[in-house]
Write a protein that holds these residues in place. Structure first.
Motif, PDB file in Angstrom:
ATOM      1  N   UNK A  99       0.817  -1.222   0.000  1.00 56.19           N
ATOM      2  CA  UNK A  99       0.000   0.000   0.000  1.00 56.19           C
ATOM      3  C   UNK A  99       0.848   1.268   0.000  1.00 56.19           C
ATOM      4  N   UNK A 100       2.148   1.133   0.268  1.00 55.23           N
ATOM      5  CA  UNK A 100       3.047   2.283   0.231  1.00 55.23           C
ATOM      6  C   UNK A 100       3.642   2.515  -1.164  1.00 55.23           C
ATOM      7  N   UNK A 142       2.753   3.033  -5.240  1.00 55.56           N
ATOM      8  CA  UNK A 142       1.857   3.241  -6.369  1.00 55.56           C
ATOM      9  C   UNK A 142       2.620   2.790  -7.610  1.00 55.56           C
ATOM     10  N   UNK A 143       2.337   1.570  -8.063  1.00 59.26           N
ATOM     11  CA  UNK A 143       3.144   0.991  -9.128  1.00 59.26           C
ATOM     12  C   UNK A 143       3.101   1.807 -10.418  1.00 59.26           C
ATOM     13  N   UNK A 144       2.067   2.622 -10.587  1.00 60.19           N
ATOM     14  CA  UNK A 144       1.923   3.385 -11.826  1.00 60.19           C
ATOM     15  C   UNK A 144       2.606   4.740 -11.770  1.00 60.19           C
ATOM     16  N   UNK A 145       2.916   5.241 -10.561  1.00 60.48           N
ATOM     17  CA  UNK A 145       3.438   6.605 -10.471  1.00 60.48           C
ATOM     18  C   UNK A 145       4.618   6.784  -9.519  1.00 60.48           C
ATOM     19  N   UNK A 146       5.052   5.728  -8.841  1.00 60.29           N
ATOM     20  CA  UNK A 146       6.114   5.874  -7.844  1.00 60.29           C
ATOM     21  C   UNK A 146       7.488   6.130  -8.443  1.00 60.29           C
ATOM     22  N   UNK A 180       9.025   4.757  10.399  1.00 57.79           N
ATOM     23  CA  UNK A 180       7.711   5.288  10.021  1.00 57.79           C
ATOM     24  C   UNK A 180       7.380   4.893   8.582  1.00 57.79           C
ATOM     25  N   UNK A 181       6.129   4.533   8.298  1.00 56.12           N
ATOM     26  CA  UNK A 181       5.746   4.161   6.934  1.00 56.12           C
ATOM     27  C   UNK A 181       5.721   5.385   6.021  1.00 56.12           C
ATOM     28  N   UNK A 182       6.520   5.348   4.978  1.00 58.29           N
ATOM     29  CA  UNK A 182       6.613   6.461   4.032  1.00 58.29           C
ATOM     30  C   UNK A 182       6.359   5.914   2.630  1.00 58.29           C
ATOM     31  N   UNK A 183       5.419   6.479   1.898  1.00 59.81           N
ATOM     32  CA  UNK A 183       5.172   6.014   0.527  1.00 59.81           C
ATOM     33  C   UNK A 183       6.421   6.147  -0.340  1.00 59.81           C
TER      34      UNK A 183
END
Length: 357
Positions: free
Chosen positions: A146-147, A149-153, A205-208
């Motif tokens: 969930x961290x 975004x396969x299309x925009x990361x 900490x969870x970071x995208x």
């Protein structure tokens, strides 16, 4: 590094079905203009299938195709990019238990998307030094966090899931590894870090994952080195020249350029630097499955074999890039069609006669 006497005995992959960019646009996850600009068609998505399980499936395929005695394996190198299991646990041990057995040395390779190249260098040195008769390399990732975004990361890439494996030996194989090299441009280390903090407090900490934002932080930073783009291109030219020279070939001798599974623009940058065309690259395959991280090049080699697009006498130049900043390249020469490849008993035209070289 010249790698005379090192052979590729087998490759194997596990690729889940791809989700099309059309579907990603329909779901609002990808801008239509960006999808069109990229030239990409989709990304392989594994759902809940863990990366180490995909690695096991790819390894079983590679070992089955090799047909050798696993007691001859002396080294297992596992390359991955993203977190794949509990902290303090090692995925290579899972692969050993599920697919390999024995008591061989199993090591993780953390070199980002260049992990397979680093593994090739380490495994080739191990084999040439007499460490064992064979070595196993596997790369696997599931980017379904969930961290992420396969299309925009990661600009220029659609992050995909999958696994690739290969067996290197000191004896027979369907191809020879002629040379492999890596180059680091450490002054560009922050290109993939940006201003992200280091140490336990920064990783707890969870970071995208947003490599585009980190790149912009690097661009805006006051410590960005002058002429950094020129330094990167110089390092790439040096790497390619050295790798081709050590293999005793030129760019014009390459039947295929095997690149990371990236956008048309990024693939064009590799092909144009070598005077090759997009049609001579692996982009036709890569654009359909997306960027499976460190496993791109091995998956493309398997595809070219299974699609009967390469055969004996063909030479492949594999290239890659990753954090660090790291650049990598390898030259492979196909010497025979393996028994598991379609058309195994078909006649392969002489390379000189059909104008491939």
């Amino acid at each position: 590094m010249r790698t005379s006497g090192v052979c590729i005995a087998a490759v194997g992959t596990y690729l889940p079905d791809s989700v099309s960019v059309t579907e990603a646009v329909r779901q609002g996850r990808l801008d239509a203009a960006e999808a069109e600009r990229s030239g990409m068609l989709g990304a392989a998505v594994a759902g809940d299938t863990p990366a180490p399980e995909m690695a096991v499936r790819a390894v079983r395929t590679a070992l089955g195709r090799w047909g050798g005695d696993t007691s001859e394996l002396g080294l297992l190198l596992y390359a991955d990019v993203y977190r794949c299991g509990p902290d303090g646990w090692l995925p290579q041990s899972y692969v050993m238990r599920e697919a390999v057995g024995g008591a061989l040395l199993a090591v993780g390779v953390r070199q980002g998307c260049n992990g397979v190249f680093g593994a090739l260098e380490l495994a080739a040195a191990h084999l040439r030094g007499g460490g064992s008769e064979a070595a196993l390399i596997v790369a696997a990732d599931n980017m379904g966090s969930p961290l992420v975004d396969r299309w925009q990361s990661s600009p220029g890439y659609f992050l995909a899931d999958g696994a690739s494996a290969l067996v290197l030996t000191r004896s027979a194989g369907f191809a020879r590894l002629l040379s492999v090299n890596s180059r680091a441009v450490p002054e560009l280390e922050a290109l993939h870090r940006g201003t992200q903090p280091l140490g336990p407090s920064g990783t707890a900490r969870p970071v995208p994952l947003d490599l585009g934002a980190r790149r912009e932080e690097f661009y805006a930073g006051g410590d960005r080195p002058k002429g950094w783009k020129e330094r990167m291109m110089e390092a790439q030219r040096e790497l390619l020249a050295t790798t081709l020279d050590e293999a005793g070939v030129g760019a014009e001798d390459m039947s295929r350029l095997v690149t990371p599974h990236a956008s048309r623009e990024m693939t064009d940058a590799w092909t144009s630097s070598l005077g090759l065309t997009l049609e001579q690259s692996s982009w036709g395959f890569g654009r359909r499955v997306g960027h499976i991280m460190a496993g791109d090049q091995l998956a493309s080699v398997e595809h070219l074999l299974m699609a009967q697009e390469i055969g004996p006498g063909d030479r492949l130049l594999l290239v890659g890039s990753g954090p660090g900043l790291g650049l990598a390249a390898a030259v492979v020469e196909v010497t025979a069609l393996p028994p598991w490849a379609p058309g195994r008993h078909a006649r392969i035209p002489d390379a000189a006669a059909d104008g491939r070289h």
